[in-house]
Scaffold this motif. Structure first.
Motif, PDB file in Angstrom:
ATOM      1  N   ASP A 128       0.827  -1.218   0.000  1.00  0.00           N
ATOM      2  CA  ASP A 128       0.000   0.000   0.000  1.00  0.00           C
ATOM      3  C   ASP A 128       0.860   1.266   0.000  1.00  0.00           C
ATOM      4  OD1 ASP A 128      -2.281  -1.573  -0.014  1.00  0.00           O
ATOM      5  OD2 ASP A 128      -2.565  -1.454   2.167  1.00  0.00           O
ATOM      6  N   ARG A 129       1.942   1.258   0.769  1.00  0.00           N
ATOM      7  CA  ARG A 129       2.837   2.422   0.809  1.00  0.00           C
ATOM      8  C   ARG A 129       3.487   2.660  -0.553  1.00  0.00           C
ATOM      9  NH1 ARG A 129       4.408   0.182   5.715  1.00  0.00           N
ATOM     10  NH2 ARG A 129       6.366  -0.546   4.801  1.00  0.00           N
ATOM     11  N   GLN A 130       3.815   1.589  -1.250  1.00  0.00           N
ATOM     12  CA  GLN A 130       4.421   1.745  -2.568  1.00  0.00           C
ATOM     13  C   GLN A 130       3.421   2.302  -3.570  1.00  0.00           C
ATOM     14  OE1 GLN A 130       7.673   1.637  -2.738  1.00  0.00           O
ATOM     15  NE2 GLN A 130       7.427   1.092  -0.589  1.00  0.00           N
ATOM     16  N   ILE A 131       2.164   1.894  -3.454  1.00  0.00           N
ATOM     17  CA  ILE A 131       1.118   2.435  -4.334  1.00  0.00           C
ATOM     18  C   ILE A 131       0.983   3.933  -4.103  1.00  0.00           C
ATOM     19  CG2 ILE A 131      -1.366   2.407  -4.833  1.00  0.00           C
ATOM     20  CD1 ILE A 131       0.102   0.006  -6.008  1.00  0.00           C
ATOM     21  N   VAL A 132       0.958   4.354  -2.843  1.00  0.00           N
ATOM     22  CA  VAL A 132       0.866   5.778  -2.516  1.00  0.00           C
ATOM     23  C   VAL A 132       2.088   6.528  -3.054  1.00  0.00           C
ATOM     24  CG1 VAL A 132       0.873   7.427  -0.598  1.00  0.00           C
ATOM     25  CG2 VAL A 132      -0.615   5.428  -0.504  1.00  0.00           C
ATOM     26  N   ALA A 133       3.270   5.936  -2.910  1.00  0.00           N
ATOM     27  CA  ALA A 133       4.495   6.565  -3.401  1.00  0.00           C
ATOM     28  C   ALA A 133       4.465   6.702  -4.922  1.00  0.00           C
ATOM     29  CB  ALA A 133       5.709   5.754  -2.966  1.00  0.00           C
ATOM     30  N   ILE A 134       3.951   5.692  -5.603  1.00  0.00           N
ATOM     31  CA  ILE A 134       3.856   5.741  -7.061  1.00  0.00           C
ATOM     32  C   ILE A 134       2.929   6.879  -7.482  1.00  0.00           C
ATOM     33  CG2 ILE A 134       2.988   4.527  -9.099  1.00  0.00           C
ATOM     34  CD1 ILE A 134       3.969   1.916  -7.759  1.00  0.00           C
ATOM     35  N   LYS A 135       1.775   6.983  -6.827  1.00  0.00           N
ATOM     36  CA  LYS A 135       0.829   8.059  -7.158  1.00  0.00           C
ATOM     37  C   LYS A 135       1.490   9.421  -6.984  1.00  0.00           C
ATOM     38  CE  LYS A 135      -3.388   5.580  -5.942  1.00  0.00           C
ATOM     39  NZ  LYS A 135      -4.497   5.467  -4.981  1.00  0.00           N
ATOM     40  N   LYS A 136       2.233   9.583  -5.923  1.00  0.00           N
ATOM     41  CA  LYS A 136       2.896  10.853  -5.643  1.00  0.00           C
ATOM     42  C   LYS A 136       3.966  11.154  -6.700  1.00  0.00           C
ATOM     43  CE  LYS A 136       5.333  13.249  -1.942  1.00  0.00           C
ATOM     44  NZ  LYS A 136       5.906  13.121  -0.601  1.00  0.00           N
ATOM     45  N   LYS A 137       4.727  10.146  -7.081  1.00  0.00           N
ATOM     46  CA  LYS A 137       5.798  10.345  -8.054  1.00  0.00           C
ATOM     47  C   LYS A 137       5.249  10.588  -9.456  1.00  0.00           C
ATOM     48  CE  LYS A 137       9.037   7.533  -5.415  1.00  0.00           C
ATOM     49  NZ  LYS A 137       9.541   8.601  -4.626  1.00  0.00           N
ATOM     50  N   ILE A 138       4.104  10.002  -9.766  1.00  0.00           N
ATOM     51  CA  ILE A 138       3.510  10.182 -11.088  1.00  0.00           C
ATOM     52  C   ILE A 138       3.122  11.643 -11.314  1.00  0.00           C
ATOM     53  CG2 ILE A 138       1.438   9.675 -12.460  1.00  0.00           C
ATOM     54  CD1 ILE A 138       1.668   6.783 -11.598  1.00  0.00           C
ATOM     55  N   THR A 139       2.678  12.318 -10.262  1.00  0.00           N
ATOM     56  CA  THR A 139       2.258  13.716 -10.417  1.00  0.00           C
ATOM     57  C   THR A 139       3.415  14.629 -10.818  1.00  0.00           C
ATOM     58  OG1 THR A 139       2.563  14.165  -8.057  1.00  0.00           O
ATOM     59  CG2 THR A 139       0.363  13.464  -8.760  1.00  0.00           C
ATOM     60  N   ALA A 140       4.650  14.221 -10.577  1.00  0.00           N
ATOM     61  CA  ALA A 140       5.810  15.038 -10.919  1.00  0.00           C
ATOM     62  C   ALA A 140       6.272  14.833 -12.364  1.00  0.00           C
ATOM     63  CB  ALA A 140       6.960  14.723  -9.969  1.00  0.00           C
ATOM     64  N   LEU A 141       5.651  13.905 -13.078  1.00  0.00           N
ATOM     65  CA  LEU A 141       6.071  13.592 -14.446  1.00  0.00           C
ATOM     66  C   LEU A 141       5.334  14.440 -15.476  1.00  0.00           C
ATOM     67  CD1 LEU A 141       6.134   9.697 -14.195  1.00  0.00           C
ATOM     68  CD2 LEU A 141       8.082  11.236 -14.140  1.00  0.00           C
ATOM     69  N   HIS A 142       5.795  14.365 -16.723  1.00  0.00           N
ATOM     70  CA  HIS A 142       5.151  15.034 -17.847  1.00  0.00           C
ATOM     71  C   HIS A 142       3.748  14.451 -18.047  1.00  0.00           C
ATOM     72  CE1 HIS A 142       4.354  15.988 -22.101  1.00  0.00           C
ATOM     73  NE2 HIS A 142       5.077  17.065 -21.845  1.00  0.00           N
ATOM     74  N   ASP A 143       2.829  15.239 -18.595  1.00  0.00           N
ATOM     75  CA  ASP A 143       1.424  14.837 -18.726  1.00  0.00           C
ATOM     76  C   ASP A 143       1.242  13.525 -19.488  1.00  0.00           C
ATOM     77  OD1 ASP A 143       0.617  17.020 -17.295  1.00  0.00           O
ATOM     78  OD2 ASP A 143       0.138  18.249 -19.057  1.00  0.00           O
TER      79      ASP A 143
END
Length: 159
Positions: A128-143
């Motif tokens: 679950d923590r990795q899923i949350v981390a992935i969501k957070k990191k995705i927001t920093a990427l290009h659209d």
């Protein structure tokens, strides 16, 4: 001994000759495995990020196959070790897209792992923590990358 600030080190390196810099790099590579791995990435793999990710995925597959499934204790220990490796490899690359791709692959492997990780509270929390981390990191990427990785993440969460 107190370590110097990075800006001071940079200034001092500018005054070194090519041969002296080469000797410093080789000496750095001798002292720590991580230094040698970083030099290997920078010299041989930085130009081909896709190949780098593919080689890491191959390594992760081998690591997942080698996990001792006799006890959840061994499983937890091995999975945490794999996650530490992913963080290290991501740090070498310094690319958020590479980190997201590796974490998504890790979560896919973890979800498909037998015995089921969701029977163990610590492992399900780690997932679950990795899923949350992935969501957070995705927001920093290009659209465009965000869209692609969000589709992969939704597929992971649905299945």
């Amino acid at each position: 001994m107190k370590a110097e600030r990075l800006s001071n080190i940079k200034k001092e390196l500018q005054h070194q000759s090519k041969d002296e810099l080469l000797q410093l790099c080789l000496r750095l590579g001798r002292f720590k495995k991580e230094n040698k791995e970083l030099l290997t990435y920078l010299l041989f793999e930085a130009h081909d990020e896709d190949g780098y990710v593919a080689s890491i995925i191959k390594t992760l597959d081998e690591d997942f196959e080698a996990i001792n499934t006799a006890s959840y204790f061994y499983i937890k220990k091995s999975i945490r070790k794999i996650l530490r490796q992913i963080r290290t490899y991501s740090r070498y690359s310094n690319s958020k897209a590479t980190e997201v791709e590796l974490l998504l692959y890790f979560c896919k492997k973890l979800k498909d792992f037998k015995p089921n990780i969701f029977r163990n509270k610590a492992l399900s929390n780690l997932y679950d923590r990795q899923i949350v981390a992935i969501k957070k990191k995705i927001t920093a990427l290009h659209d465009d990358l965000q869209h692609d990785y969000l589709l992969e993440l939704e597929e992971l969460l649905v299945n």
